[in-house]
Write a protein that holds these residues in place. Structure first.
Motif, PDB file in Angstrom:
ATOM      1  N   MET A  16       0.875  -1.334   0.140  1.00  0.00           N
ATOM      2  CA  MET A  16      -0.039   0.068  -0.116  1.00  0.00           C
ATOM      3  C   MET A  16       0.862   1.285   0.095  1.00  0.00           C
ATOM      4  SD  MET A  16      -3.391  -1.069   2.349  1.00  0.00           S
ATOM      5  CE  MET A  16      -2.691  -0.325   3.553  1.00  0.00           C
ATOM      6  N   LEU A  17       1.772   1.165   0.818  1.00  0.00           N
ATOM      7  CA  LEU A  17       2.701   2.469   0.889  1.00  0.00           C
ATOM      8  C   LEU A  17       3.603   2.614  -0.536  1.00  0.00           C
ATOM      9  CD1 LEU A  17       4.605   2.223   4.265  1.00  0.00           C
ATOM     10  CD2 LEU A  17       2.737   3.859   3.671  1.00  0.00           C
ATOM     11  N   ARG A  18       3.898   1.522  -1.245  1.00  0.00           N
ATOM     12  CA  ARG A  18       4.376   1.487  -2.559  1.00  0.00           C
ATOM     13  C   ARG A  18       3.458   2.388  -3.373  1.00  0.00           C
ATOM     14  NH1 ARG A  18       3.638  -1.080  -6.716  1.00  0.00           N
ATOM     15  NH2 ARG A  18       2.848  -2.825  -5.845  1.00  0.00           N
ATOM     16  N   VAL A  19       2.133   1.859  -3.408  1.00  0.00           N
ATOM     17  CA  VAL A  19       1.220   2.405  -4.353  1.00  0.00           C
ATOM     18  C   VAL A  19       1.100   3.999  -4.139  1.00  0.00           C
ATOM     19  CG1 VAL A  19      -1.067   2.501  -5.171  1.00  0.00           C
ATOM     20  CG2 VAL A  19       0.092   0.295  -5.165  1.00  0.00           C
ATOM     21  N   ALA A  20       0.839   4.179  -2.892  1.00  0.00           N
ATOM     22  CA  ALA A  20       0.612   5.572  -2.266  1.00  0.00           C
ATOM     23  C   ALA A  20       1.869   6.434  -2.711  1.00  0.00           C
ATOM     24  CB  ALA A  20       0.451   5.600  -0.706  1.00  0.00           C
ATOM     25  N   ARG A  21       3.066   6.079  -2.530  1.00  0.00           N
ATOM     26  CA  ARG A  21       4.261   6.842  -3.066  1.00  0.00           C
ATOM     27  C   ARG A  21       4.209   7.182  -4.475  1.00  0.00           C
ATOM     28  NH1 ARG A  21       7.179   3.449   0.964  1.00  0.00           N
ATOM     29  NH2 ARG A  21       7.555   4.742   2.770  1.00  0.00           N
ATOM     30  N   GLN A  22       3.603   6.152  -5.262  1.00  0.00           N
ATOM     31  CA  GLN A  22       3.856   6.363  -6.610  1.00  0.00           C
ATOM     32  C   GLN A  22       2.716   7.385  -7.002  1.00  0.00           C
ATOM     33  OE1 GLN A  22       2.971   2.273  -8.149  1.00  0.00           O
ATOM     34  NE2 GLN A  22       4.967   1.701  -8.319  1.00  0.00           N
ATOM     35  N   ARG A  23       1.554   7.391  -6.347  1.00  0.00           N
ATOM     36  CA  ARG A  23       0.387   8.262  -6.738  1.00  0.00           C
ATOM     37  C   ARG A  23       0.656   9.820  -6.226  1.00  0.00           C
ATOM     38  NH1 ARG A  23      -4.778   4.577  -6.031  1.00  0.00           N
ATOM     39  NH2 ARG A  23      -4.188   3.282  -7.996  1.00  0.00           N
ATOM     40  N   LEU A  24       1.536   9.684  -4.955  1.00  0.00           N
ATOM     41  CA  LEU A  24       1.632  11.032  -4.640  1.00  0.00           C
ATOM     42  C   LEU A  24       2.827  11.703  -5.247  1.00  0.00           C
ATOM     43  CD1 LEU A  24       1.198  10.259  -0.493  1.00  0.00           C
ATOM     44  CD2 LEU A  24      -0.033  11.910  -1.979  1.00  0.00           C
ATOM     45  N   SER A  25       3.958  10.961  -5.564  1.00  0.00           N
ATOM     46  CA  SER A  25       4.892  11.554  -6.427  1.00  0.00           C
ATOM     47  C   SER A  25       4.474  12.299  -7.544  1.00  0.00           C
ATOM     48  CB  SER A  25       5.916  10.759  -6.882  1.00  0.00           C
ATOM     49  OG  SER A  25       5.429   9.730  -7.696  1.00  0.00           O
ATOM     50  N   ARG A  26       3.411  11.898  -8.305  1.00  0.00           N
ATOM     51  CA  ARG A  26       2.745  12.815  -9.227  1.00  0.00           C
ATOM     52  C   ARG A  26       1.883  13.846  -8.969  1.00  0.00           C
ATOM     53  NH1 ARG A  26       1.735   7.267 -10.983  1.00  0.00           N
ATOM     54  NH2 ARG A  26      -0.263   7.522 -10.367  1.00  0.00           N
ATOM     55  N   GLU A  27       1.101  13.623  -7.926  1.00  0.00           N
ATOM     56  CA  GLU A  27       0.229  14.621  -7.619  1.00  0.00           C
ATOM     57  C   GLU A  27       0.353  15.416  -6.248  1.00  0.00           C
ATOM     58  OE1 GLU A  27      -3.246  12.033  -7.223  1.00  0.00           O
ATOM     59  OE2 GLU A  27      -2.772  10.717  -8.904  1.00  0.00           O
ATOM     60  N   ALA A  28       1.006  15.027  -5.539  1.00  0.00           N
ATOM     61  CA  ALA A  28       1.449  15.801  -4.134  1.00  0.00           C
ATOM     62  C   ALA A  28       2.298  17.030  -4.158  1.00  0.00           C
ATOM     63  CB  ALA A  28       1.551  15.102  -3.013  1.00  0.00           C
ATOM     64  N   ALA A  29       2.203  17.906  -3.397  1.00  0.00           N
ATOM     65  CA  ALA A  29       3.017  19.301  -3.144  1.00  0.00           C
ATOM     66  C   ALA A  29       4.222  18.400  -2.618  1.00  0.00           C
ATOM     67  CB  ALA A  29       2.527  20.149  -2.316  1.00  0.00           C
ATOM     68  N   PRO A  30       5.368  19.124  -2.694  1.00  0.00           N
ATOM     69  CA  PRO A  30       6.621  18.586  -1.980  1.00  0.00           C
ATOM     70  C   PRO A  30       6.436  18.633  -0.607  1.00  0.00           C
ATOM     71  CG  PRO A  30       7.044  20.623  -3.389  1.00  0.00           C
ATOM     72  CD  PRO A  30       5.573  20.344  -3.303  1.00  0.00           C
ATOM     73  N   GLY A  31       7.427  17.989   0.242  1.00  0.00           N
ATOM     74  CA  GLY A  31       7.003  18.232   1.607  1.00  0.00           C
ATOM     75  C   GLY A  31       6.432  16.853   2.279  1.00  0.00           C
ATOM     76  N   TRP A  32       5.607  15.860   1.477  1.00  0.00           N
ATOM     77  CA  TRP A  32       4.973  14.903   2.034  1.00  0.00           C
ATOM     78  C   TRP A  32       5.723  13.761   2.410  1.00  0.00           C
ATOM     79  CZ3 TRP A  32       5.294  10.193  -0.405  1.00  0.00           C
ATOM     80  CH2 TRP A  32       5.787  10.146  -1.584  1.00  0.00           C
ATOM     81  N   CYS A  33       5.537  12.976   3.373  1.00  0.00           N
ATOM     82  CA  CYS A  33       6.161  11.600   3.881  1.00  0.00           C
ATOM     83  C   CYS A  33       5.077  10.715   4.236  1.00  0.00           C
ATOM     84  CB  CYS A  33       7.107  12.093   5.198  1.00  0.00           C
ATOM     85  SG  CYS A  33       7.814  10.640   5.812  1.00  0.00           S
ATOM     86  N   LEU A  34       5.500   9.436   3.739  1.00  0.00           N
ATOM     87  CA  LEU A  34       4.588   8.312   4.487  1.00  0.00           C
ATOM     88  C   LEU A  34       5.518   7.368   5.379  1.00  0.00           C
ATOM     89  CD1 LEU A  34       2.776   7.171   1.051  1.00  0.00           C
ATOM     90  CD2 LEU A  34       1.761   8.598   2.866  1.00  0.00           C
ATOM     91  N   ALA A  35       5.078   6.770   6.324  1.00  0.00           N
ATOM     92  CA  ALA A  35       5.819   5.728   7.165  1.00  0.00           C
ATOM     93  C   ALA A  35       4.904   4.973   7.671  1.00  0.00           C
ATOM     94  CB  ALA A  35       6.400   6.496   8.043  1.00  0.00           C
ATOM     95  N   ARG A  36       5.288   3.382   7.739  1.00  0.00           N
ATOM     96  CA  ARG A  36       4.743   2.560   8.493  1.00  0.00           C
ATOM     97  C   ARG A  36       5.113   2.422   9.824  1.00  0.00           C
ATOM     98  NH1 ARG A  36       6.563  -3.357   6.668  1.00  0.00           N
ATOM     99  NH2 ARG A  36       8.431  -2.681   7.859  1.00  0.00           N
ATOM    100  N   ALA A  37       4.087   2.301  10.798  1.00  0.00           N
ATOM    101  CA  ALA A  37       4.424   2.381  12.368  1.00  0.00           C
ATOM    102  C   ALA A  37       3.637   1.522  13.021  1.00  0.00           C
ATOM    103  CB  ALA A  37       4.394   4.032  12.529  1.00  0.00           C
ATOM    104  N   GLU A  38       3.971   1.176  14.216  1.00  0.00           N
ATOM    105  CA  GLU A  38       3.153   0.757  15.316  1.00  0.00           C
ATOM    106  C   GLU A  38       2.064   1.741  15.687  1.00  0.00           C
ATOM    107  OE1 GLU A  38       4.646  -1.631  18.440  1.00  0.00           O
ATOM    108  OE2 GLU A  38       6.270  -2.416  17.027  1.00  0.00           O
ATOM    109  N   ASN A  39       0.786   1.414  16.017  1.00  0.00           N
ATOM    110  CA  ASN A  39       0.115   2.418  16.497  1.00  0.00           C
ATOM    111  C   ASN A  39       0.545   3.089  17.734  1.00  0.00           C
ATOM    112  OD1 ASN A  39      -1.860   1.662  14.487  1.00  0.00           O
ATOM    113  ND2 ASN A  39      -2.757   0.026  15.654  1.00  0.00           N
ATOM    114  N   ARG A  40       1.445   2.179  18.561  1.00  0.00           N
ATOM    115  CA  ARG A  40       1.660   2.764  19.879  1.00  0.00           C
ATOM    116  C   ARG A  40       2.636   3.903  19.795  1.00  0.00           C
ATOM    117  NH1 ARG A  40       2.552  -3.076  22.173  1.00  0.00           N
ATOM    118  NH2 ARG A  40       3.735  -3.210  20.347  1.00  0.00           N
TER     119      ARG A  40
END
Length: 160
Positions: free
Chosen positions: A1-25
């Protein structure tokens, strides 16, 4: 899911975004360092995995999400409101209590949408759904010869 989101955001989003996988805690951001904290189909598992301590686990995750976004950010939680269902309803009493906690105690608003699964054949649907949703749903898919399996997804949101 992160890979797909990164591909889409790289084309559509403004600079400065970041995605990360993390534990809820423990989210890997500084206090109020995020605009959005998203928990997708993860918090509800605490109901089954920790029947005696689910509330504390979820409360801790919500506190961490609030810390990450601060007062100006948005908390968004996605959970099931029924696989194989035409209209939304909590699939278990435990999930109903969790959803009530979000809405009544923490002030989340709820919306929902149909997010149906589509398959090439009933057999493909049964094979792919059996692992996660079990034999009962897979059997129903075959009995009813379904290639479209209804799914209701809930979206709970609030400002930090």
């Amino acid at each position: 899911m992160l890979r797909v989101a990164r591909q889409r955001l790289s084309r559509e989003a403004a600079p400065g975004w970041c995605l990360a996988r993390a534990e809820n805690r423990r989210l890997p951001v500084r206090d109020a360092g995020a605009d959005l904290a998203l928990a997708g189909w993860s918090l509800g598992h605490a109901i089954e995995w920790s029947p005696q301590g689910w509330r504390e686990l979820i409360e801790g995750a919500l506190q961490e999400m609030r810390r990450a976004v601060g007062a100006g950010g948005t908390l968004l939680i996605l959970e099931t409101l029924g696989t194989g269902e035409q209209t939304p309803r909590p699939p278990t009493e435990g999930l109903a209590r969790y959803y009530e906690l979000l809405e009544q105690t923490h002030g989340f608003q709820r919306r929902w949408a149909r997010t149906d699964y589509a398959f090439d054949s009933p057999q493909q649907a049964a094979d792919r759904l059996r692992f996660f949703f079990g034999d009962e749903l897979a059997g129903r898919v075959l009995d009813e010869q379904l290639t479209i399996v209804p799914e209701c997804t809930g979206f709970w949101y609030r400002q930090g």
